[in-house]
Design a protein around this motif. Structure first.
Motif, PDB file in Angstrom:
ATOM      1  N   MET A 198       0.847  -1.182   0.000  1.00 30.67           N
ATOM      2  CA  MET A 198       0.000   0.000   0.000  1.00 30.67           C
ATOM      3  C   MET A 198       0.887   1.238   0.000  1.00 30.67           C
ATOM      4  SD  MET A 198      -3.226   0.910   2.478  1.00 30.67           S
ATOM      5  CE  MET A 198      -4.203  -0.395   1.785  1.00 30.67           C
ATOM      6  N   THR A 199       0.625   2.166  -0.936  1.00 34.85           N
ATOM      7  CA  THR A 199       1.443   3.367  -1.065  1.00 34.85           C
ATOM      8  C   THR A 199       0.904   4.480  -0.183  1.00 34.85           C
ATOM      9  OG1 THR A 199       0.147   4.354  -2.861  1.00 34.85           O
ATOM     10  CG2 THR A 199       1.836   2.739  -3.490  1.00 34.85           C
ATOM     11  N   VAL A 200       1.690   5.549  -0.083  1.00 27.06           N
ATOM     12  CA  VAL A 200       1.255   6.714   0.690  1.00 27.06           C
ATOM     13  C   VAL A 200      -0.004   7.320   0.071  1.00 27.06           C
ATOM     14  CG1 VAL A 200       2.752   8.341  -0.562  1.00 27.06           C
ATOM     15  CG2 VAL A 200       2.039   8.845   1.786  1.00 27.06           C
ATOM     16  N   PHE A 201      -0.140   7.236  -1.263  1.00 24.27           N
ATOM     17  CA  PHE A 201      -1.324   7.787  -1.917  1.00 24.27           C
ATOM     18  C   PHE A 201      -2.563   6.927  -1.645  1.00 24.27           C
ATOM     19  CE2 PHE A 201       1.870   9.792  -4.895  1.00 24.27           C
ATOM     20  CZ  PHE A 201       1.707  11.065  -4.370  1.00 24.27           C
ATOM     21  N   ASP A 202      -2.369   5.614  -1.504  1.00 18.37           N
ATOM     22  CA  ASP A 202      -3.485   4.751  -1.100  1.00 18.37           C
ATOM     23  C   ASP A 202      -3.982   5.153   0.287  1.00 18.37           C
ATOM     24  OD1 ASP A 202      -3.478   3.070  -3.409  1.00 18.37           O
ATOM     25  OD2 ASP A 202      -1.792   1.965  -2.585  1.00 18.37           O
ATOM     26  N   LEU A 203      -3.033   5.366   1.201  1.00 14.93           N
ATOM     27  CA  LEU A 203      -3.399   5.766   2.565  1.00 14.93           C
ATOM     28  C   LEU A 203      -4.065   7.134   2.575  1.00 14.93           C
ATOM     29  CD1 LEU A 203      -0.188   4.569   4.441  1.00 14.93           C
ATOM     30  CD2 LEU A 203      -2.441   3.480   4.444  1.00 14.93           C
ATOM     31  N   LEU A 204      -3.550   8.062   1.754  1.00 10.53           N
ATOM     32  CA  LEU A 204      -4.148   9.393   1.671  1.00 10.53           C
ATOM     33  C   LEU A 204      -5.579   9.306   1.157  1.00 10.53           C
ATOM     34  CD1 LEU A 204      -3.959  12.478   1.839  1.00 10.53           C
ATOM     35  CD2 LEU A 204      -2.995  12.455  -0.481  1.00 10.53           C
ATOM     36  N   PHE A 205      -5.805   8.459   0.139  1.00  8.18           N
ATOM     37  CA  PHE A 205      -7.152   8.297  -0.389  1.00  8.18           C
ATOM     38  C   PHE A 205      -8.102   7.760   0.678  1.00  8.18           C
ATOM     39  CE2 PHE A 205     -10.263   5.301  -2.192  1.00  8.18           C
ATOM     40  CZ  PHE A 205     -11.089   6.215  -2.809  1.00  8.18           C
ATOM     41  N   LEU A 206      -7.659   6.744   1.417  1.00  4.15           N
ATOM     42  CA  LEU A 206      -8.515   6.180   2.469  1.00  4.15           C
ATOM     43  C   LEU A 206      -8.816   7.214   3.549  1.00  4.15           C
ATOM     44  CD1 LEU A 206      -6.954   2.618   2.832  1.00  4.15           C
ATOM     45  CD2 LEU A 206      -9.152   3.216   1.786  1.00  4.15           C
ATOM     46  N   ALA A 207      -7.802   8.001   3.933  1.00  3.49           N
ATOM     47  CA  ALA A 207      -8.020   9.040   4.933  1.00  3.49           C
ATOM     48  C   ALA A 207      -9.016  10.080   4.432  1.00  3.49           C
ATOM     49  CB  ALA A 207      -6.691   9.699   5.301  1.00  3.49           C
ATOM     50  N   CYS A 208      -8.866  10.479   3.182  1.00  2.00           N
ATOM     51  CA  CYS A 208      -9.793  11.469   2.602  1.00  2.00           C
ATOM     52  C   CYS A 208     -11.202  10.900   2.479  1.00  2.00           C
ATOM     53  CB  CYS A 208      -9.282  11.931   1.240  1.00  2.00           C
ATOM     54  SG  CYS A 208      -7.810  12.960   1.320  1.00  2.00           S
TER      55      CYS A 208
END
Length: 198
Positions: free
Chosen positions: A1-11
């Motif tokens: 899981m990339t940082v952008f995946d985590l950012l998407f989930l957080a958003c």
């Protein structure tokens, strides 16, 4: 899981919580507060989309080679071999694939998985129908690996071909930052190269 995946989930979770807050404000008749919440949500969505476009423009194209794993979380695919044969005005590419899971405990599948060959101009070539082929969305147990193949018919003058894949939505649609390169003819792809097995 990339940082952008985590950012998407957080958003995504933040947006859901924000909508819930707006709904509560509306139920209580606090229309001005509800409008303010929705306005902030809209600004956040616009900022997220703008960031996605900026990254898509600025980021270099990600190129994989034959044999490299291409993973979406724990679901992975690799091109094992490519065979090209002439067929009149076309070339026929037979691409051997390995689909495997890196998961340790859970079974999984890539729902809505798709695959194409693509040229540098963004022209996509679909695989030929083959009911006997293992489907891309085959269910995989933890650590399981299966092999399959896809056959593509491509004009003989097509050059610079690559293989693209994904799942969960159509080509060139992803809400995750860093996966919008296809909008600028820079999708992540497996470069097929020019040296093919006969």
């Amino acid at each position: 899981m990339t940082v952008f995946d985590l950012l998407f989930l957080a958003c995504l979770f933040t947006a859901a919580a924000t909508l819930l807050m707006a709904a509560v404000a509306a139920i209580r008749g606090q229309w001005a507060h509800c409008a303010s919440i929705l306005k902030r949500l809209a600004m956040g969505v616009v900022a997220y989309l703008a960031l996605g476009l900026i990254v898509g423009i600025a980021a270099p194209q990600r190129i994989l080679n034959v044999g490299d794993p291409w993973c979406f979380d724990d679901w992975c695919l690799s091109v094992e071999n490519v065979r090209r044969t002439a067929a009149g005005p076309d070339d026929v590419y037979r691409v051997s694939l390995r689909i495997f899971s890196r998961a340790k405990r859970v079974s999984q599948r890539a729902k809505g998985a798709w695959i194409y060959l693509i040229d540098p101009h963004g022209h996509r070539f679909e695989p030929q129908p083959d009911p006997a082929a293992v489907p891309l969305d085959v269910r995989l147990d933890p650590g399981e690996s299966v092999t399959t193949s896809r056959t593509f018919r491509v004009p003989a003058d097509a050059i610079g071909l690559g293989l693209i894949t994904g799942h969960g939505g159509p080509y060139c649609w992803s809400p995750i930052i860093g996966e919008t390169g296809c909008l600028f003819h820079k999708p992540t792809m497996v470069r097929l190269g020019q040296d093919f097995s006969k």
